[in-house]
Design an enzyme around this catalytic site. Structure first.
Site, PDB file in Angstrom:
ATOM      1  CD  GLU A  35      -3.072  -0.833   2.241  1.00 53.26           C
ATOM      2  OE1 GLU A  35      -2.813  -0.172   3.254  1.00 53.26           O
ATOM      3  OE2 GLU A  35      -4.186  -1.305   2.012  1.00 53.26           O
ATOM      4  CD  GLU A  43      -4.305  -5.877   3.521  1.00 56.01           C
ATOM      5  OE1 GLU A  43      -5.103  -5.127   4.129  1.00 56.01           O
ATOM      6  OE2 GLU A  43      -3.080  -5.694   3.504  1.00 56.01           O
TER       7      GLU A  43
END
Ligand code: NOJ
Length: 463
Positions: free
Chosen positions: A159, A368
């Protein structure tokens, strides 16, 4: 045909504990959590102690039918100091984790850095340090050489945009700044870290693939007008294109660069040699995380400001004002979680369709997807987490629909395998398929209703 992978995910600082054992060095999260800047005083020192419970946790994954496990390596466990001397005990721990995965035919998907830079990098400026990409590439090459193709799926960075935003715009992650120029340099250096690590990876010609895990789904607008579409495009550049274009296409979008320059953001760190490295070193697959979308409208007024809800007490909405680019908009009819985030499962379908349009058939793993909640356990520690089940079920529905419509989706990971440290949200915001009872020093694991649901789901959806 290759099987679709079903699994779950964790990250080193969030689950390992054992923060100072067996030769591990400190990471910036160890330092931050032990400092006064950590207002809540909660740390990942012990967490759910995966370091000592990994056998049990991986066995439970296997018993659930999971065929893949995403975890991260702690850089400072492998290279504890800046002298580059390898900590063999660090290798051993991950060797053991990999052996355990192998025993159950669980495919490891391993991230090199999930927010937790070593403190010696942090002390030199962290993601802003001019040599961070060289240091990262060195660490990556040490990892590639040691683990080789025992890891079939490597991820460089977790991320980048979210990490940079929390560290340099919101200021809730170390080094807790609010500085747009630093945000831009951080993103650039992360893009360079990714490219330089991939360059090391290609030298070894491993039988493995390498990717990057990205946070944001796409940007939506609530009004269909030219002005709103411009805001949407600006947001897409800001949250997606700035990392995905160079990582997948090998270059920054020219109009995006113009817009950055017009905004008087200092780009003096960009150089031609770097751009050539970016061009030659792109990812094999994209890891896309799936939580929520960004709803935006044209920028009106005010300085750049990014706020998040780390309290979990009611509907305070997270918001972005990016001066001259866009600002957050809110659809008041949407369902929200306790942290003020929309629950809108179709966002992942829209995202996958748009990724296909922008980047073609690059393989995508949903690395995720999960629902944070204040779980309530009964006297046996059992949690009936029907909201989590509904959340996962609905997201998976839209992911499989996108797959049926031609999106190249190859796997899905629930966040998280078991309860763990949720950064600034501490331990009470839980995501796990398995409950961890933190009040008991043995840290017992108790599967939640969602664990049993996932087990049945995987059985019925062996694609
Ligand atoms: C994404 C991050 O990768 C992970 O570390 C975090 O805990 C989850 N989102 C949930 O917020």
């Amino acid at each position: 045909m290759e099987k679709f992978l079903w699994g779950s995910a964790t990250a080193a600082y969030q689950c390992e504990g054992a923060w100072n054992v067996d030769g591990k060095g400190n990471s910036i999260w160890d330092d931050f959590c032990h400092s006064e800047a950590n207002v809540k005083g909660i740390t990942g020192d012990v967490s759910c102690d995966f370091y000592h419970h990994y056998k049990e946790d991986i066995r439970m994954m296997a018993e659930c039918g999971q065929t893949t496990y995403r975890f991260s390596i702690s850089w400072s466990r492998i290279l504890p100091k800046e002298d580059h001397v390898v900590n063999e005990a660090g290798f051993k721990f991950y060797d053991d984790v990999l052996a355990e995965c192998k025993k159950y035919n669980i495919v490891p998907n391993v991230t090199l850095v999930h927010y937790d830079l070593p403190d010696y990098i942090g002390n030199k400026g962290g993601w802003l340090y001019d040599k961070v990409a060289d240091e990262f590439a060195y660490y990556a090459s040490v990892v590639f050489k040691h683990f080789g193709d025992r890891i079939p799926l490597y991820v460089t960075i977790n991320e980048p945009t979210h990490n940079a935003s929390c560290a340099y715009l919101t200021g809730n992650y170390p080094p807790n700044e609010k500085n747009v120029n630093h945000y831009a340099k951080c993103i650039y250096n992360m893009v360079m870290c990714n490219a330089k690590a991939i360059r090391e990876f290609r030298k070894l010609d491993l039988n493995a693939k390498i990717g990057l895990v990205h946070a944001s789904c796409s940007a939506d607008i609530l009004v269909d007008s030219e002005e709103y579409r411009v805001a949407q495009r600006n947001c897409e550049w800001f949250i997606n294109g700035c990392v995905l274009d160079p990582a997948i296409k090998g270059e920054f979008d020219k109009d995006f660069v113009l817009k950055v320059k017009e905004s008087n953001i200092d780009l003096s760190f960009v150089n031609e040699d770097d751009l050539a490295i970016i061009k030659e070193n792109t990812i094999d697959f994209l890891g896309q995380n799936a939580y929520c979308r960004n709803v935006v409208k044209p920028y009106t007024t005010g300085e750049t400001k990014v706020t998040v809800n780390n309290s979990g007490k009611g509907p305070a909405r997270e918001g972005k004002i990016i001066k001259g680019w866009f600002e957050s908009d809110f659809n008041d009819s949407m369902k929200l979680n306790k942290w003020g985030r929309e629950i809108y499962p179709k966002c992942i379908y829209n995202c996958l369709i748009r990724r296909k349009k922008a980047y073609g058939d690059i393989p995508i793993y949903i690395t995720e997807c999960g629902h944070g909640a204040y779980d309530v356990a009964d006297e046996n520690g059992y949690v009936e987490d029907d909201d989590r089940i509904a959340f996962l079920n609905d997201f998976i529905y839209w992911i499989l629909k996108a797959k049926e419509e031609g999106c190249n989706v190859k796997g899905f990971y629930v966040w998280s395998t078991m309860d763990l440290y949720s950064w600034i949200n501490g331990y009470e915001k839980r995501y796990g398929l398995v409950r961890v009872d933190y009040n008991d020093p043995e840290l017992p694991r108790i599967p939640k209703k969602s664990y049993y649901w996932y087990k049945e789901f995987i059985k019925e959806h062996s694609l």
